[in-house]
Each structure stands twice: as structure tokens, then as C-alpha cells.
Design a protein around this motif. Structure first.
Motif, PDB file in Angstrom:
ATOM      1  N   ALA A   6      20.103  22.636  54.833  1.00 27.61           N
ATOM      2  CA  ALA A   6      20.655  23.013  53.524  1.00 27.61           C
ATOM      3  C   ALA A   6      19.523  23.285  52.549  1.00 27.61           C
ATOM      4  O   ALA A   6      19.543  24.288  51.823  1.00 27.61           O
ATOM      5  N   ASP A   7      18.525  22.403  52.535  1.00 34.27           N
ATOM      6  CA  ASP A   7      17.372  22.598  51.653  1.00 34.27           C
ATOM      7  C   ASP A   7      16.709  23.953  51.916  1.00 34.27           C
ATOM      8  O   ASP A   7      16.394  24.696  50.988  1.00 34.27           O
ATOM      9  N   VAL A   8      16.523  24.267  53.186  1.00 36.41           N
ATOM     10  CA  VAL A   8      15.859  25.521  53.568  1.00 36.41           C
ATOM     11  C   VAL A   8      16.732  26.723  53.211  1.00 36.41           C
ATOM     12  O   VAL A   8      16.241  27.716  52.678  1.00 36.41           O
ATOM     13  N   ALA A   9      18.022  26.638  53.492  1.00 40.66           N
ATOM     14  CA  ALA A   9      18.934  27.753  53.203  1.00 40.66           C
ATOM     15  C   ALA A   9      19.005  28.037  51.706  1.00 40.66           C
ATOM     16  O   ALA A   9      19.063  29.196  51.283  1.00 40.66           O
ATOM     17  N   MET A  10      18.978  26.975  50.898  1.00 41.45           N
ATOM     18  CA  MET A  10      19.112  27.131  49.446  1.00 41.45           C
ATOM     19  C   MET A  10      17.756  27.225  48.739  1.00 41.45           C
ATOM     20  O   MET A  10      17.699  27.515  47.550  1.00 41.45           O
ATOM     21  N   LYS A  11      16.669  26.952  49.462  1.00 41.73           N
ATOM     22  CA  LYS A  11      15.310  26.951  48.898  1.00 41.73           C
ATOM     23  C   LYS A  11      15.195  25.983  47.723  1.00 41.73           C
ATOM     24  O   LYS A  11      14.527  26.248  46.726  1.00 41.73           O
ATOM     25  N   LYS A  12      15.875  24.832  47.852  1.00 41.07           N
ATOM     26  CA  LYS A  12      15.806  23.784  46.836  1.00 41.07           C
ATOM     27  C   LYS A  12      16.246  22.471  47.458  1.00 41.07           C
ATOM     28  O   LYS A  12      16.862  22.459  48.526  1.00 41.07           O
ATOM     29  N   SER A  13      15.950  21.387  46.792  1.00 43.06           N
ATOM     30  CA  SER A  13      16.364  20.080  47.269  1.00 43.06           C
ATOM     31  C   SER A  13      17.860  19.888  47.022  1.00 43.06           C
ATOM     32  O   SER A  13      18.312  19.916  45.881  1.00 43.06           O
ATOM     33  N   CYS A  14      18.614  19.735  48.089  1.00 50.44           N
ATOM     34  CA  CYS A  14      20.056  19.512  47.993  1.00 50.44           C
ATOM     35  C   CYS A  14      20.332  18.015  48.068  1.00 50.44           C
ATOM     36  O   CYS A  14      19.426  17.220  48.291  1.00 50.44           O
ATOM     37  N   GLY A  15      21.584  17.641  47.891  1.00 51.62           N
ATOM     38  CA  GLY A  15      21.924  16.232  47.946  1.00 51.62           C
ATOM     39  C   GLY A  15      23.165  15.985  48.783  1.00 51.62           C
ATOM     40  O   GLY A  15      24.008  16.857  48.951  1.00 51.62           O
ATOM     41  N   ILE A  16      23.272  14.761  49.290  1.00 53.74           N
ATOM     42  CA  ILE A  16      24.449  14.334  50.038  1.00 53.74           C
ATOM     43  C   ILE A  16      25.300  13.487  49.092  1.00 53.74           C
ATOM     44  O   ILE A  16      24.803  12.530  48.493  1.00 53.74           O
ATOM     45  N   TYR A  17      26.571  13.857  48.969  1.00 49.38           N
ATOM     46  CA  TYR A  17      27.493  13.184  48.065  1.00 49.38           C
ATOM     47  C   TYR A  17      28.589  12.494  48.859  1.00 49.38           C
ATOM     48  O   TYR A  17      29.077  13.040  49.850  1.00 49.38           O
ATOM     49  N   GLU A  18      28.987  11.324  48.397  1.00 45.83           N
ATOM     50  CA  GLU A  18      30.095  10.604  49.011  1.00 45.83           C
ATOM     51  C   GLU A  18      31.390  11.083  48.367  1.00 45.83           C
ATOM     52  O   GLU A  18      31.546  11.015  47.152  1.00 45.83           O
ATOM     53  N   ILE A  19      32.301  11.577  49.192  1.00 45.09           N
ATOM     54  CA  ILE A  19      33.577  12.131  48.736  1.00 45.09           C
ATOM     55  C   ILE A  19      34.705  11.242  49.259  1.00 45.09           C
ATOM     56  O   ILE A  19      34.723  10.890  50.439  1.00 45.09           O
ATOM     57  N   LYS A  20      35.644  10.906  48.383  1.00 43.48           N
ATOM     58  CA  LYS A  20      36.778  10.080  48.778  1.00 43.48           C
ATOM     59  C   LYS A  20      38.067  10.874  48.591  1.00 43.48           C
ATOM     60  O   LYS A  20      38.274  11.493  47.550  1.00 43.48           O
ATOM     61  N   SER A  21      38.917  10.849  49.618  1.00 39.53           N
ATOM     62  CA  SER A  21      40.207  11.541  49.528  1.00 39.53           C
ATOM     63  C   SER A  21      41.209  10.628  48.832  1.00 39.53           C
ATOM     64  O   SER A  21      40.985   9.420  48.700  1.00 39.53           O
ATOM     65  N   SER A  22      42.343  11.190  48.436  1.00 37.62           N
ATOM     66  CA  SER A  22      43.398  10.401  47.790  1.00 37.62           C
ATOM     67  C   SER A  22      43.960   9.330  48.725  1.00 37.62           C
ATOM     68  O   SER A  22      44.550   8.363  48.273  1.00 37.62           O
TER      69      SER A  22
END
Length: 149
Positions: free
Chosen positions: A67-83
Motif C-alpha cells: 500500500a505504501d509503495v502503491a500510494m507513494k506515502k506512509s499508509c496506516g492500518i485501521y481497526e474497523i468494527k461492524s454493527s
């Protein structure tokens, strides 16, 4: 932890159908440890593996570098919670993309609204390669992968 691809096990990927992935998909080859990470873009949808949700933070970390390479920037991993309370992990280039995702998926929330893992800054490495592997490289990689199990 590898400073370039953020993982300790240099042969952990691909997780599923490794020979098929190594044979038919473009790989990001870590210039530091040699780990191969699928960076193939689906032609129909334009998505890469890092665009999809992961069951664990550890699995998401396996694909963060692509992801970092594809976007040419530092990306982040986010915790997502469903309903329904199910937790998954998704990689986003930034908070704007996270907000857009949450607007489209009203049954999901990100309580922290900040990454649970990211690197401080995007960096390119001199010995990195992005290409398909040769048959000999695949055989050698799989032998090394099997030895690390």
C-alpha cells in the motif's frame, strides 16, 4: 522486524495458494529481506490485495508495504468494527479515505479514528524490485518458505 516490509518472517507470504500467486502475479520483492508480497492489480476492479479487509492486524501488516509503495506515502492500518461487533483491519492512505469508506459503509465504525499501525514516513529502498518471478526463483522461494515453517 524488517525495516522495509515490517515483518520478521521473510517467507510468510503469500498466505494462500503461494505457488499460484508467485507464478501468476506481480510481486513486490523486498530489497532488504527478499520477501515477496503480491502487488498485482485486478484489471477489472483496479484493486490490490491491500484494499481488502484483514482478519487480524498481523495479516494487514503483511500487505502494508505494498500500500505504501502503491500510494507513494506512509499508509496506516485501521481497526474497523461492524454493527454486529466483528472486528477487521483495513489499510487506508489517510483519514480522508477512511472517512469516505465509513460514509459508504454506515454499519461500520472506527473508534480510534487513527491507525493502529503505520510507519512514520514513506521511504524507498535501493534494492527493491517489482516484477514477476522466474520459475527458478519460485522454486527457491518455496523451498525457503517450507524450511521456515
Amino acid at each position: 522486524m524488517c525495516k522495509e516490509c515490517y515483518i520478521n518472517n521473510s517467507r510468510i507470504t503469500p498466505l494462500l495458494n503461494p505457488v499460484d500467486c508467485l507464478s501468476h502475479h506481480t510481486q513486490y520483492i523486498c530489497g532488504t529481506c527478499g520477501r515477496c508480497i503480491c502487488i498485482e492489480r485486478d484489471l477489472r476492479r483496479g484493486l490490490q490485495r491491500w484494499n481488502f479487509p484483514f482478519q487480524s492486524l498481523e495479516q494487514a501488516k503483511l500487505y502494508l508495504r505494498t500500500a505504501d509503495v502503491a500510494m507513494k506515502k506512509s499508509c496506516g492500518i485501521y481497526e474497523i468494527k461492524s454493527s454486529r461487533g466483528r472486528i477487521s483491519y483495513k489499510i487506508f492512505p489517510g483519514e480522508e479515505e477512511l472517512q469516505s469508506y465509513l460514509k459508504k459503509n454506515r454499519n461500520k465504525i472506527c473508534e480510534a479514528m487513527s491507525p493502529v499501525f503505520s510507519v512514520k514516513e514513506y521511504r524507498e529502498y535501493p534494492f527493491t524490485r517489482v516484477r514477476r518471478l522466474t520459475h527458478e526463483e519460485i522454486e527457491r522461494y518455496m523451498q525457503e518458505k517450507n524450511r521456515q515453517k
